[in-house]
Design a protein around this motif. Structure first.
Motif, PDB file in Angstrom:
ATOM      1  N   LEU A  96      43.621  48.835  44.755  1.00 19.78           N
ATOM      2  CA  LEU A  96      42.832  48.419  43.597  1.00 19.78           C
ATOM      3  C   LEU A  96      43.476  47.298  42.799  1.00 19.78           C
ATOM      4  CD1 LEU A  96      41.801  52.030  42.662  1.00 19.78           C
ATOM      5  CD2 LEU A  96      40.320  50.263  43.625  1.00 19.78           C
ATOM      6  N   LEU A  97      44.786  47.339  42.623  1.00 20.24           N
ATOM      7  CA  LEU A  97      45.453  46.268  41.887  1.00 20.24           C
ATOM      8  C   LEU A  97      45.389  44.967  42.678  1.00 20.24           C
ATOM      9  CD1 LEU A  97      47.051  45.523  39.355  1.00 20.24           C
ATOM     10  CD2 LEU A  97      49.149  46.117  40.595  1.00 20.24           C
ATOM     11  N   ALA A  98      45.567  45.051  43.990  1.00 20.12           N
ATOM     12  CA  ALA A  98      45.456  43.858  44.834  1.00 20.12           C
ATOM     13  C   ALA A  98      44.063  43.254  44.712  1.00 20.12           C
ATOM     14  CB  ALA A  98      45.770  44.206  46.284  1.00 20.12           C
ATOM     15  N   PHE A  99      43.042  44.104  44.731  1.00 16.18           N
ATOM     16  CA  PHE A  99      41.680  43.591  44.595  1.00 16.18           C
ATOM     17  C   PHE A  99      41.484  42.907  43.251  1.00 16.18           C
ATOM     18  CE2 PHE A  99      37.455  43.967  42.862  1.00 16.18           C
ATOM     19  CZ  PHE A  99      36.717  43.296  43.821  1.00 16.18           C
ATOM     20  N   GLU A 100      41.887  43.571  42.175  1.00 12.03           N
ATOM     21  CA  GLU A 100      41.662  43.004  40.845  1.00 12.03           C
ATOM     22  C   GLU A 100      42.317  41.635  40.694  1.00 12.03           C
ATOM     23  OE1 GLU A 100      41.123  47.065  38.145  1.00 12.03           O
ATOM     24  OE2 GLU A 100      42.827  45.729  37.776  1.00 12.03           O
ATOM     25  N   ARG A 101      43.492  41.478  41.268  1.00  9.10           N
ATOM     26  CA  ARG A 101      44.202  40.210  41.119  1.00  9.10           C
ATOM     27  C   ARG A 101      43.647  39.111  42.024  1.00  9.10           C
ATOM     28  NH1 ARG A 101      50.556  42.044  40.187  1.00  9.10           N
ATOM     29  NH2 ARG A 101      50.170  43.121  38.198  1.00  9.10           N
ATOM     30  N   ALA A 102      43.021  39.503  43.135  1.00  4.61           N
ATOM     31  CA  ALA A 102      42.506  38.510  44.076  1.00  4.61           C
ATOM     32  C   ALA A 102      41.038  38.179  43.850  1.00  4.61           C
ATOM     33  CB  ALA A 102      42.699  39.012  45.506  1.00  4.61           C
ATOM     34  N   ALA A 103      40.294  39.052  43.189  1.00  3.53           N
ATOM     35  CA  ALA A 103      38.845  38.883  43.068  1.00  3.53           C
ATOM     36  C   ALA A 103      38.428  37.574  42.395  1.00  3.53           C
ATOM     37  CB  ALA A 103      38.244  40.082  42.332  1.00  3.53           C
ATOM     38  N   PRO A 104      39.077  37.129  41.323  1.00  4.15           N
ATOM     39  CA  PRO A 104      38.636  35.865  40.716  1.00  4.15           C
ATOM     40  C   PRO A 104      38.729  34.680  41.670  1.00  4.15           C
ATOM     41  CG  PRO A 104      39.987  37.102  39.166  1.00  4.15           C
ATOM     42  CD  PRO A 104      40.106  37.803  40.489  1.00  4.15           C
ATOM     43  N   LEU A 105      39.780  34.627  42.482  1.00 10.18           N
ATOM     44  CA  LEU A 105      39.915  33.537  43.447  1.00 10.18           C
ATOM     45  C   LEU A 105      38.849  33.649  44.532  1.00 10.18           C
ATOM     46  CD1 LEU A 105      41.406  31.054  44.483  1.00 10.18           C
ATOM     47  CD2 LEU A 105      43.058  32.596  45.605  1.00 10.18           C
ATOM     48  N   LEU A 106      38.532  34.872  44.952  1.00  9.90           N
ATOM     49  CA  LEU A 106      37.464  35.070  45.933  1.00  9.90           C
ATOM     50  C   LEU A 106      36.143  34.537  45.399  1.00  9.90           C
ATOM     51  CD1 LEU A 106      36.215  36.332  48.518  1.00  9.90           C
ATOM     52  CD2 LEU A 106      36.002  38.471  47.213  1.00  9.90           C
ATOM     53  N   ALA A 107      35.796  34.891  44.174  1.00  9.97           N
ATOM     54  CA  ALA A 107      34.532  34.431  43.589  1.00  9.97           C
ATOM     55  C   ALA A 107      34.516  32.911  43.445  1.00  9.97           C
ATOM     56  CB  ALA A 107      34.319  35.102  42.232  1.00  9.97           C
ATOM     57  N   GLU A 108      35.644  32.346  43.055  1.00  8.45           N
ATOM     58  CA  GLU A 108      35.742  30.888  42.921  1.00  8.45           C
ATOM     59  C   GLU A 108      35.483  30.198  44.261  1.00  8.45           C
ATOM     60  OE1 GLU A 108      39.438  27.815  42.383  1.00  8.45           O
ATOM     61  OE2 GLU A 108      39.376  29.535  41.002  1.00  8.45           O
ATOM     62  N   LYS A 109      36.064  30.732  45.328  1.00 10.09           N
ATOM     63  CA  LYS A 109      35.862  30.145  46.652  1.00 10.09           C
ATOM     64  C   LYS A 109      34.413  30.294  47.111  1.00 10.09           C
ATOM     65  CE  LYS A 109      40.597  30.580  48.416  1.00 10.09           C
ATOM     66  NZ  LYS A 109      40.767  29.133  48.711  1.00 10.09           N
ATOM     67  N   ALA A 110      33.813  31.445  46.843  1.00  8.11           N
ATOM     68  CA  ALA A 110      32.420  31.646  47.239  1.00  8.11           C
ATOM     69  C   ALA A 110      31.510  30.644  46.540  1.00  8.11           C
ATOM     70  CB  ALA A 110      31.987  33.074  46.928  1.00  8.11           C
ATOM     71  N   ARG A 111      31.762  30.398  45.262  1.00 13.46           N
ATOM     72  CA  ARG A 111      30.943  29.420  44.543  1.00 13.46           C
ATOM     73  C   ARG A 111      31.168  28.005  45.072  1.00 13.46           C
ATOM     74  NH1 ARG A 111      32.270  32.924  40.099  1.00 13.46           N
ATOM     75  NH2 ARG A 111      34.129  31.666  39.662  1.00 13.46           N
ATOM     76  N   ALA A 112      32.376  27.733  45.556  1.00 10.76           N
ATOM     77  CA  ALA A 112      32.701  26.386  46.024  1.00 10.76           C
ATOM     78  C   ALA A 112      32.138  26.087  47.406  1.00 10.76           C
ATOM     79  CB  ALA A 112      34.220  26.195  46.031  1.00 10.76           C
ATOM     80  N   VAL A 113      32.191  27.073  48.321  1.00 12.22           N
ATOM     81  CA  VAL A 113      31.801  26.795  49.713  1.00 12.22           C
ATOM     82  C   VAL A 113      30.629  27.642  50.199  1.00 12.22           C
ATOM     83  CG1 VAL A 113      34.125  26.034  50.305  1.00 12.22           C
ATOM     84  CG2 VAL A 113      33.501  28.425  50.677  1.00 12.22           C
ATOM     85  N   GLY A 114      30.125  28.545  49.365  1.00  7.09           N
ATOM     86  CA  GLY A 114      28.952  29.337  49.731  1.00  7.09           C
ATOM     87  C   GLY A 114      29.261  30.747  50.169  1.00  7.09           C
ATOM     88  N   VAL A 115      30.312  30.920  50.965  1.00  4.90           N
ATOM     89  CA  VAL A 115      30.712  32.252  51.417  1.00  4.90           C
ATOM     90  C   VAL A 115      32.225  32.261  51.583  1.00  4.90           C
ATOM     91  CG1 VAL A 115      30.316  31.652  53.847  1.00  4.90           C
ATOM     92  CG2 VAL A 115      30.380  34.050  53.167  1.00  4.90           C
ATOM     93  N   ALA A 116      32.851  33.359  51.196  1.00  7.21           N
ATOM     94  CA  ALA A 116      34.306  33.473  51.297  1.00  7.21           C
ATOM     95  C   ALA A 116      34.675  34.924  51.560  1.00  7.21           C
ATOM     96  CB  ALA A 116      34.985  32.971  50.019  1.00  7.21           C
ATOM     97  N   ALA A 117      35.890  35.123  52.044  1.00  5.43           N
ATOM     98  CA  ALA A 117      36.360  36.467  52.392  1.00  5.43           C
ATOM     99  C   ALA A 117      37.675  36.769  51.693  1.00  5.43           C
ATOM    100  CB  ALA A 117      36.542  36.591  53.902  1.00  5.43           C
ATOM    101  N   LEU A 118      37.823  38.029  51.321  1.00  3.21           N
ATOM    102  CA  LEU A 118      39.095  38.566  50.839  1.00  3.21           C
ATOM    103  C   LEU A 118      39.538  39.636  51.817  1.00  3.21           C
ATOM    104  CD1 LEU A 118      41.412  39.265  48.882  1.00  3.21           C
ATOM    105  CD2 LEU A 118      39.764  40.619  47.545  1.00  3.21           C
ATOM    106  N   VAL A 119      40.738  39.481  52.339  1.00  5.56           N
ATOM    107  CA  VAL A 119      41.331  40.461  53.242  1.00  5.56           C
ATOM    108  C   VAL A 119      42.487  41.133  52.511  1.00  5.56           C
ATOM    109  CG1 VAL A 119      42.687  40.762  55.350  1.00  5.56           C
ATOM    110  CG2 VAL A 119      40.673  39.272  55.357  1.00  5.56           C
ATOM    111  N   ILE A 120      42.397  42.443  52.345  1.00  3.94           N
ATOM    112  CA  ILE A 120      43.495  43.213  51.756  1.00  3.94           C
ATOM    113  C   ILE A 120      44.159  44.002  52.873  1.00  3.94           C
ATOM    114  CG2 ILE A 120      44.183  44.918  50.036  1.00  3.94           C
ATOM    115  CD1 ILE A 120      41.641  44.283  48.484  1.00  3.94           C
ATOM    116  N   ASN A 121      45.447  43.804  53.040  1.00  6.88           N
ATOM    117  CA  ASN A 121      46.204  44.499  54.081  1.00  6.88           C
ATOM    118  C   ASN A 121      47.208  45.461  53.470  1.00  6.88           C
ATOM    119  OD1 ASN A 121      45.937  41.451  55.658  1.00  6.88           O
ATOM    120  ND2 ASN A 121      45.324  43.294  56.751  1.00  6.88           N
TER     121      ASN A 121
END
Length: 281
Positions: A96-121
């Protein structure tokens, strides 16, 4: 008299649910940032009246913390991997902490290129997916999330666990405060809901699980000790298999069976990866 009838009912406000969750988690040894992230998702479960993903989850969290498997103060490492990919290494901490910290960058990328992925390992995961989806719809993007679990679920025609409960969740932002969101396990019922049936001594419907001998059962404990079943027969089984592959080998992480082997009887939360896709609607 079942367990619930024997206990006094205590009413808590949402703020009290969060405070109680955070206090229990930090008391068990979880770092404050992780405890607050976990407490937020437990509070969301209670807020949305989903008993199987609310305070009921706290004892399991404490068991996971004390198992020695989880890193209670892991610092997620967020990597901007490409124009459409964010990677987050949870370091064997909760997801959950990894998601919270990565989610803003994921949304930014999706808005920039249309679709983006976040991989949590390398993450421990126990929680509902819809709170994560709602965080992304609040940022104005549509989202799809999926994750394996432990191999508690038999595939269609099977009698032993091979697949996880393998939830999938989707959200689409709408005008106003309420996005369109769904979140469900590909097993016939969430494992937490089956466990609540066991605690309450309530029978389960035919088709939810089989006993240790592979025979259909309406006894929740027998199904928990045997194997759960997918919803919709071969259709749920196929969807569950897709999630195993996309949120497992595709992202370089464990399947549900490998997660169970990693656990090795510790009875901790599943440890694997998570895949989240975001779309600019």
């Amino acid at each position: 008299m079942n367990v619930f009838e024997a206990q006094e009912t205590v009413a808590l406000s949402i703020e009290e649910v969060f405070a109680l969750s955070r206090r229990v988690l930090t008391g068990a040894g979880l770092s404050a940032p992780h405890a607050e992230a976990v407490a937020r998702v437990i509070t969301a479960g209670e807020r949305d009246e989903c008993a199987s993903h609310g305070l009921y989850r706290l004892p399991g969290c404490v068991m996971t913390i004390r198992s020695g498997k989880l890193s209670p103060d892991a610092e997620p490492v967020i990597t901007d991997a490409s124009p459409a990919l964010v990677r987050a290494d949870a370091g064997h901490g909760y997801s959950l902490l990894a998601f919270e910290r990565a989610a803003p960058l994921l949304a930014e990328k999706a808005r920039a290129v249309g679709v983006a992925a976040l991989v949590i390992n390398n993450c421990f995961h126990f929680s509902a997916l819809w709170p994560e989806i709602e965080q992304l719809t609040d940022m104005g993007v549509a989202a799809l999330a999926m994750t394996p679990s432990h191999s508690w679920v038999a595939p269609a025609g099977g009698r032993r666990g091979l697949l996880g409960t393998n939830p999938i969740a989707f959200g689409w932002p709408r005008p106003g405060p309420h996005p369109y969101v769904f979140d469900f396990a590909t097993s016939a019922i969430a494992r937490g809901d089956m466990a609540l049936h066991d605690i309450a001594g309530k029978p389960i419907p035919e088709g939810w699980g089989v006993d240790a001998e592979g025979r259909s059962t309406t006894n929740a404990r027998e199904a928990l000790d045997g194997a759960m079943l997918t919803f919709g027969g071969h259709k749920g089984s196929a969807l569950s298999t897709m999630i195993e592959l996309m949120a497992g080998p595709l992202i370089g992480d464990l399947t549900s069976r490998e997660s169970m082997a990693f656990d090795d009887g510790a009875k901790a939360a599943p440890m694997h990866g998570e895949l989240i896709l975001a779309f600019d609607p």
